[in-house]
Design a protein around this motif. Sequence first.
Motif, PDB file in Angstrom:
ATOM      1  N   ILE A 188      15.514  -5.433  -9.178  1.00 34.07           N
ATOM      2  CA  ILE A 188      15.725  -4.394  -8.168  1.00 34.07           C
ATOM      3  C   ILE A 188      14.764  -4.591  -7.007  1.00 34.07           C
ATOM      4  O   ILE A 188      13.552  -4.709  -7.182  1.00 34.07           O
ATOM      5  CB  ILE A 188      15.541  -3.003  -8.793  1.00 34.07           C
ATOM      6  CG1 ILE A 188      16.518  -2.822  -9.957  1.00 34.07           C
ATOM      7  CG2 ILE A 188      15.740  -1.903  -7.737  1.00 34.07           C
ATOM      8  CD1 ILE A 188      16.216  -1.629 -10.840  1.00 34.07           C
ATOM      9  N   LYS A 189      15.327  -4.627  -5.800  1.00 34.46           N
ATOM     10  CA  LYS A 189      14.543  -4.667  -4.568  1.00 34.46           C
ATOM     11  C   LYS A 189      14.887  -3.436  -3.741  1.00 34.46           C
ATOM     12  O   LYS A 189      15.972  -2.866  -3.885  1.00 34.46           O
ATOM     13  CB  LYS A 189      14.878  -5.936  -3.763  1.00 34.46           C
ATOM     14  CG  LYS A 189      14.618  -7.252  -4.504  1.00 34.46           C
ATOM     15  CD  LYS A 189      13.136  -7.503  -4.677  1.00 34.46           C
ATOM     16  CE  LYS A 189      12.841  -8.851  -5.320  1.00 34.46           C
ATOM     17  NZ  LYS A 189      13.173  -9.994  -4.429  1.00 34.46           N
ATOM     18  N   THR A 190      13.981  -3.040  -2.860  1.00 39.43           N
ATOM     19  CA  THR A 190      14.248  -1.846  -2.062  1.00 39.43           C
ATOM     20  C   THR A 190      13.944  -2.088  -0.585  1.00 39.43           C
ATOM     21  O   THR A 190      13.084  -2.912  -0.233  1.00 39.43           O
ATOM     22  CB  THR A 190      13.411  -0.645  -2.533  1.00 39.43           C
ATOM     23  OG1 THR A 190      12.020  -0.907  -2.320  1.00 39.43           O
ATOM     24  CG2 THR A 190      13.664  -0.347  -4.003  1.00 39.43           C
ATOM     25  N   VAL A 191      14.654  -1.356   0.266  1.00 40.03           N
ATOM     26  CA  VAL A 191      14.356  -1.302   1.702  1.00 40.03           C
ATOM     27  C   VAL A 191      14.289   0.173   2.086  1.00 40.03           C
ATOM     28  O   VAL A 191      15.011   0.999   1.523  1.00 40.03           O
ATOM     29  CB  VAL A 191      15.394  -2.051   2.550  1.00 40.03           C
ATOM     30  CG1 VAL A 191      15.372  -3.533   2.231  1.00 40.03           C
ATOM     31  CG2 VAL A 191      16.788  -1.493   2.340  1.00 40.03           C
ATOM     32  N   PRO A 192      13.422   0.535   3.039  1.00 41.45           N
ATOM     33  CA  PRO A 192      13.162   1.958   3.272  1.00 41.45           C
ATOM     34  C   PRO A 192      13.969   2.584   4.410  1.00 41.45           C
ATOM     35  O   PRO A 192      14.303   1.935   5.405  1.00 41.45           O
ATOM     36  CB  PRO A 192      11.679   1.965   3.630  1.00 41.45           C
ATOM     37  CG  PRO A 192      11.483   0.673   4.365  1.00 41.45           C
ATOM     38  CD  PRO A 192      12.403  -0.318   3.693  1.00 41.45           C
ATOM     39  N   LEU A 193      14.262   3.875   4.218  1.00 41.40           N
ATOM     40  CA  LEU A 193      14.607   4.758   5.323  1.00 41.40           C
ATOM     41  C   LEU A 193      13.307   5.375   5.809  1.00 41.40           C
ATOM     42  O   LEU A 193      12.460   5.774   5.006  1.00 41.40           O
ATOM     43  CB  LEU A 193      15.552   5.864   4.867  1.00 41.40           C
ATOM     44  CG  LEU A 193      17.020   5.513   4.624  1.00 41.40           C
ATOM     45  CD1 LEU A 193      17.728   6.697   3.987  1.00 41.40           C
ATOM     46  CD2 LEU A 193      17.711   5.131   5.924  1.00 41.40           C
ATOM     47  N   ILE A 194      13.147   5.475   7.138  1.00 45.62           N
ATOM     48  CA  ILE A 194      11.895   5.974   7.704  1.00 45.62           C
ATOM     49  C   ILE A 194      12.210   7.044   8.746  1.00 45.62           C
ATOM     50  O   ILE A 194      13.054   6.831   9.616  1.00 45.62           O
ATOM     51  CB  ILE A 194      11.102   4.831   8.367  1.00 45.62           C
ATOM     52  CG1 ILE A 194      10.818   3.721   7.339  1.00 45.62           C
ATOM     53  CG2 ILE A 194       9.803   5.353   8.970  1.00 45.62           C
ATOM     54  CD1 ILE A 194      10.216   2.475   7.945  1.00 45.62           C
ATOM     55  N   HIS A 225       7.052   0.987  -0.542  1.00 48.34           N
ATOM     56  CA  HIS A 225       7.556   1.979   0.415  1.00 48.34           C
ATOM     57  C   HIS A 225       7.339   3.413  -0.067  1.00 48.34           C
ATOM     58  O   HIS A 225       7.625   4.358   0.673  1.00 48.34           O
ATOM     59  CB  HIS A 225       9.056   1.768   0.644  1.00 48.34           C
ATOM     60  CG  HIS A 225       9.431   0.367   0.996  1.00 48.34           C
ATOM     61  ND1 HIS A 225       8.907  -0.294   2.076  1.00 48.34           N
ATOM     62  CD2 HIS A 225      10.280  -0.517   0.386  1.00 48.34           C
ATOM     63  CE1 HIS A 225       9.406  -1.516   2.138  1.00 48.34           C
ATOM     64  NE2 HIS A 225      10.235  -1.675   1.123  1.00 48.34           N
ATOM     65  N   MET A 226       6.837   3.578  -1.288  1.00 44.83           N
ATOM     66  CA  MET A 226       6.712   4.921  -1.846  1.00 44.83           C
ATOM     67  C   MET A 226       5.744   5.774  -1.032  1.00 44.83           C
ATOM     68  O   MET A 226       4.710   5.313  -0.568  1.00 44.83           O
ATOM     69  CB  MET A 226       6.244   4.874  -3.300  1.00 44.83           C
ATOM     70  CG  MET A 226       6.106   6.261  -3.919  1.00 44.83           C
ATOM     71  SD  MET A 226       5.489   6.254  -5.613  1.00 44.83           S
ATOM     72  CE  MET A 226       6.977   5.817  -6.502  1.00 44.83           C
ATOM     73  N   THR A 227       6.114   7.036  -0.876  1.00 40.45           N
ATOM     74  CA  THR A 227       5.252   8.009  -0.243  1.00 40.45           C
ATOM     75  C   THR A 227       5.384   9.324  -0.997  1.00 40.45           C
ATOM     76  O   THR A 227       6.434   9.606  -1.585  1.00 40.45           O
ATOM     77  CB  THR A 227       5.625   8.217   1.236  1.00 40.45           C
ATOM     78  OG1 THR A 227       4.854   9.295   1.787  1.00 40.45           O
ATOM     79  CG2 THR A 227       7.107   8.557   1.396  1.00 40.45           C
ATOM     80  N   ASP A 228       4.339  10.120  -0.995  1.00 44.75           N
ATOM     81  CA  ASP A 228       4.396  11.424  -1.659  1.00 44.75           C
ATOM     82  C   ASP A 228       4.375  12.556  -0.637  1.00 44.75           C
ATOM     83  O   ASP A 228       3.950  13.668  -0.918  1.00 44.75           O
ATOM     84  CB  ASP A 228       3.255  11.576  -2.676  1.00 44.75           C
ATOM     85  CG  ASP A 228       1.882  11.522  -2.021  1.00 44.75           C
ATOM     86  OD1 ASP A 228       1.796  11.295  -0.797  1.00 44.75           O
ATOM     87  OD2 ASP A 228       0.873  11.726  -2.729  1.00 44.75           O
TER      88      ASP A 228
END
Length: 429
Positions: free
Chosen positions: A138-144, A404-407
Motif C-alpha cells: 500500500i502506497k499513499t498520496v495526500p489531499l492537502i 502524510h499523517m497529521t493529527d
Amino acid sequence: MEGEFRKQTKVDDILCIWEEFGCLVGKYNIPSLGEGAPHFQPPKFLVDSLVKAIEEGHNQYTSSYGHPEARELLAELYSPSFGKEINPEREILISNGANGCMTAVLGSLIHSKSDEIILIEPFFPQYFSQSQFAGATIKTVPLIPSDDNQWHLDLDALKETLNENTKCIIMNTPHNPTGKVFTKEELQEISDILEEYPHVYVINDDVYYFLTFEGHEHHIFATLGDNWKKTITIFSGGKILCCTGWKVGWAIAPADILRQAVVFNDCTVYCNNVPGQLAVARSLKVAKQEEYKDGLTFIEYEGEDFKRSYDIIFKGLEESSLPIKPIKASGGYFICADVSELRDIVPEKYFKQQEYEDDPDTTIEKNDFGLPVPLDLAVCRWLAMEKKVVTMPGTFFYMKGSKHMTDKYIRLAFCRGEEITKAAMENLK
C-alpha cells in the motif's frame, strides 16, 4: 493464546475505530456526528418494493453477477451517465454492498505482494483493510487543504508514487472523510498522469455521487477519454436510498475486468440479499424522477436535508467559542475541521492516558495509538465526555506510519438530521 492469534491475522484489527465512539454514544446518550449512517428511514416506495419482491418469490439464490432483472434495470439507468450501452449480463456485478464490490475487485486484481495499490489520504479505513486482505503493498498520496479552504490532491506526489508495480489507484468522489468533490478538470489531470501508466487500473468509489452542492457536479472518471477500459466504478444502494443495512451495491466495468471480480465474489458471498437487489434496482428510477415531498424527488429532498445540516455545522463551528475551523466540503456525508488550536485547551489527561472514563468497570475498548495520545483523538474524547458531541478523529483515516499523517483534523457527519445536528452544535457553542 487469544492474543497470539490476534497478532497473526492477515488484516490489521481496526474494529475499535468504530466501536469506541459508537459505544460512547449509547452509554452516555451523546448526540453523534460520528457515524455515516443517514437519519432517514428507507422511503415507503422502497419498503413496498421489497415486500413485493419477497411476495413474488425472489427469496432464493441468484447469479453471482446479481439478479438478472436488477442488472437490466441498473444498465438502463446508468448507460446514459456512462455515455455507452452497458451490458447487463457481463458489465455489472451486484454484491454485498459497495464494500463487497471493492473486496471482490481488489481480490481479483492483486496477485502478489509486489502489486501496489495507491490510496488517497485521508481515506475510508476499509480501503486499507481490503488492500491488506488482497495482499497488496500500500502506497499513499495526500489531499492537502489549500488557501481556498478546500482540499486538493498533491499531483506531484502522485507522479512520484506511480511506478511499474502500481496495480491500481482507489479514488472516491465525493470523498470520505473530507467531502471533496473532484472537478472535471482535476479528474482530467489525474487521467493525463495515468496515461504514462497504461497498466494501472482505477477503482472509483462513487457511493456519494448523488450528493453534491455548492455548485459542484459529480463526474464519472470512466467517461473521460478512453478510461472506461481500465476503470471499475462502484455504487451503493444503501447510501442512495438510506438502507445501508440492506447491503446492496454494484460495480460497473468492462466485462474482462469484471469477470474475475465475479469469480472472487462467487467464492466469498456467492450472492446476497436477492429481494433487496430487486427492490433497490426497481426503486432507483422512482427516487430520481418521481415527486417524493414538497415538489422534490427523494434524492433532491435527501440532498437538501443534508445540505441544511452541513450549513448548521459549518456556521456553528465558525461561531463557536472553541477554535475549531471547518474546511469546505462540496458533497457526500462528511466535513473535516482543523482542531490544531485546541492543543492548549484540552485537559492533559486526554493526552497522557488511554483510559479517560471515570467508570472503573467500563467495557468500552479504547483505540491505542501510543502515548502521548494524538491531538485529534484526544480532542474527540474530550468533546464526547465534556462537550457531549461525538465526532471522529482524522488519524483513523491515515495509514499508520504514513509520512502524510497529521493529527490536526476531525471528521463530522452531516447526514444525521437537523435535530441531532442542532443539538450537537448547541453543545459546542
